[in-house]
Design an enzyme around this catalytic site. Structure first.
Site, PDB file in Angstrom:
ATOM      1  N   SER A  22      -1.712  -2.090  -5.526  1.00 37.64           N
ATOM      2  CA  SER A  22      -1.079  -2.956  -4.881  1.00 37.64           C
ATOM      3  C   SER A  22       0.437  -3.068  -5.160  1.00 37.64           C
ATOM      4  O   SER A  22       0.960  -2.801  -6.358  1.00 37.64           O
ATOM      5  CB  SER A  22      -1.525  -4.380  -5.652  1.00 37.64           C
ATOM      6  OG  SER A  22      -0.905  -5.471  -5.290  1.00 37.64           O
ATOM      7  N   ARG A  23       1.250  -3.123  -4.376  1.00 39.36           N
ATOM      8  CA  ARG A  23       2.712  -3.029  -4.440  1.00 39.36           C
ATOM      9  C   ARG A  23       3.274  -4.245  -5.145  1.00 39.36           C
ATOM     10  O   ARG A  23       4.507  -4.231  -5.302  1.00 39.36           O
ATOM     11  CB  ARG A  23       3.437  -2.877  -2.873  1.00 39.36           C
ATOM     12  CG  ARG A  23       2.808  -1.331  -2.502  1.00 39.36           C
ATOM     13  CD  ARG A  23       3.485  -1.082  -0.970  1.00 39.36           C
ATOM     14  NE  ARG A  23       3.000   0.300  -0.612  1.00 39.36           N
ATOM     15  CZ  ARG A  23       2.539   0.630   0.432  1.00 39.36           C
ATOM     16  NH1 ARG A  23       2.461  -0.460   1.352  1.00 39.36           N
ATOM     17  NH2 ARG A  23       2.104   1.431   0.943  1.00 39.36           N
ATOM     18  N   VAL A  24       2.658  -5.043  -5.219  1.00 45.30           N
ATOM     19  CA  VAL A  24       3.034  -6.488  -5.782  1.00 45.30           C
ATOM     20  C   VAL A  24       2.844  -6.234  -7.456  1.00 45.30           C
ATOM     21  O   VAL A  24       3.435  -6.688  -8.146  1.00 45.30           O
ATOM     22  CB  VAL A  24       2.352  -7.717  -5.497  1.00 45.30           C
ATOM     23  CG1 VAL A  24       2.654  -8.988  -6.048  1.00 45.30           C
ATOM     24  CG2 VAL A  24       2.741  -7.942  -4.057  1.00 45.30           C
TER      25      VAL A  24
END
Length: 505
Positions: free
Chosen positions: A366-368
């Site tokens: 997850s890039r968040v």
């Protein structure tokens, strides 16, 4: 001679109107169908037709302008293609393709045109929204920092999803992709999140089962289902995700939070490829047209977390993509991976081994990240990620070694316990406070003495007792989003007493 006073009045009124009558000539463009077949119609005589405009044919069927040529327009038919034949007439409607939107759609099943197909009657709404709409600009967006809980321990802890994010769910057929999406919808109950589920090219029986499942869980009341089954025309399968996005956008721009599931974009790309080949557009890699990347990017970019100036609403997108033999390097998967903010990769080998959800943590991301987690979950998941990484490393080496030291045995045992803890049955999402508690116990070593085979039984019984005897521990996480030393002491004391009472050693 008998007189009729009323007749004289009517005659006088007619004469009066005739004096003011002026004959006007009104020009109207009427197109002629020169070719029709396979859901594609070629129409001449409509020089002012617009891209994306609706055309109405003399047979009563509507079409959507897809190509603007020098001598003709080419449109895809949004109905029975056999009803439009060569020689039929077509007229411009002046309307860009739009679908009904708003709260009246909640709890309903509609087709790609927004027409109800659930037998519950007409949808009374005057709100419409174009299916094609520009994505919010960078200025209108804010960073994603609010969690959207799926209720699945492994995802909320290791691959968190935030409101406004686009997280891809990818894997082979029957690996549990749709189950994760449905769990995410069920877990939004009571959280003021509107859900839209778009079924593209699915079997109708699957959609019926989905509706029943959501009804049982009380989740249909805040959900709209857009169904374009495999039996529908390719044009409707192409339109379905854009129609669903328009419905979800209406809630986002109204200041609400929305979640949309695209199940799945592999079939959507195949439908678009079919239409493009019938339109004689040049084929590219794997016969897909050159703009297939733009097709999905303009759809997924519409998901966003809006700024307070724009109402503060959000639209979270969970697109699903089906792979063949786990090949994520194929054309459509790589396209969508590059568009989204991370991916949840489901491994068939893990699924067959009984590890469900069958998420491969090594290839999922997850890039968040932790920005979309509450503080308590961020604290426990940092330990969890390290422990799982060490377990995988030690597990591969232990296959070649007959004697293991005490520390390695401890890490292997804890890794097995964590693997069992992260297992979860379908359609049973957990509140985030319960997730934090059970993961905390595992990573802090409270469960190290357990037999891994008894972990699930321990978890179920422990949570039942905790809700009865120490509910305030869960409430503290729910209210503050974090825990403290006093909370840890109380939970540790309760856990030891529980293990002693029920003979878990």
């Amino acid at each position: 001679m008998v007189e009729f006073p009323q007749f004289e009045q009517v005659l006088a009124e007619i004469k009066k109107n005739l004096k003011g009558f002026k004959a006007e000539i009104k020009a109207e463009e009427v197109g002629l169908v020169t070719e029709s077949g396979d859901g594609i119609a070629h129409v001449t005589g409509l020089p002012h037709a617009m891209m994306g405009e609706m055309l109405k044919f003399s047979a009563g069927v509507y079409g959507l302008v897809f190509n603007l040529e020098v001598e003709e327009v080419i449109c895809i038919l949004l109905g029975a293609h056999t009803s439009v034949r060569e020689g039929d007439t077509a007229r411009c409607t002046g309307h860009i393709m739009s679908v009904p939107v708003g709260g009246k759609l909640l709890g309903r099943v509609v087709n790609a045109l927004g027409q109800p197909i659930d037998g519950k009657g007409k949808i009374e709404t005057n709100q419409y929204r174009p299916v094609e709409y520009p994505a919010p600009s960078v200025i209108d967006r804010v960073p994603v920092d609010q969690p959207l809980q799926t209720g699945i321990k492994l995802i909320d802890a290791l691959i968190p999803i935030g409101r406004g994010q686009r997280e891809l769910i990818i894997g082979d057929r029957s690996s549990g992709k749709s189950s994760i999406a449905v769990d995410a919808i069920i877990n939004q109950k009571g959280k003021d999140v509107v859900c839209v589920y778009v079924a593209i090219g699915q079997k109708s029986t699957n959609v019926v089962s989905l509706v029943k499942r959501l009804e049982e869980k009380g989740a249909l009341d805040y959900t709209v289902i857009v169904d374009a089954p495999a039996s529908d025309a390719g044009a409707l399968q192409y339109l379905a995700p854009f129609a669903g996005c328009a419905m979800a956008e209406e809630f986002m721009y109204s200041g609400k939070n929305a979640l949309i599931i695209y199940d799945d974009l592999s079939k959507h790309a195949a439908a678009y490829r079919m239409l493009s080949l019938l339109l004689r557009r040049p084929p590219g890699r794997e016969a897909y047209p050159g703009d297939v990347f733009y097709l999905h990017s303009r759809l997924l970019e519409r998901a966003a977390q809006l700024s307070e100036v724009k109402g503060g609403g959000s639209l979270t997108a969970l697109p699903l993509v089906e792979t063949q033999m786990g090949d994520i390097s194929a054309y459509i998967p790589t396209n969508i991976i590059s568009i989204t903010d991370g991916q949840i990769f489901l491994d068939t080998n893990l699924f067959n081994a009984g590890i469900r959800p069958a998420v491969n943590v090594g290839t999922s991301v997850s890039r968040v990240g932790g920005k979309a987690q509450i503080k308590a979950m961020r604290r426990v998941s940092s330990h969890l990620r390290i422990d799982m990484a060490q377990f995988r490393e030690k597990q591969s080496f232990s296959l070649f070694s007959s004697e293991l030291d005490k520390e390695t045995k401890l890490q292997l045992n804890r890794g097995q316990i964590l693997t069992e803890i992260l297992k979860q049955s379908n359609f049973n999402p957990l509140p985030v406070a319960e997730q934090v508690v059970i993961i905390y116990l595992a990573v802090m070593g409270f469960l190290d003495s357990l037999d891994p085979q008894k972990v699930v039984m321990f978890e179920n019984k422990f949570m039942s007792q905790l809700k009865i005897e120490a509910r305030e521990l869960l409430q503290e996480i729910e209210e503050t989003g974090d825990y403290n030393a006093d909370w840890e002491a109380k939970l540790g004391k309760f856990t030891l007493a529980f293990k002693e009472k029920f003979k878990y050693v």
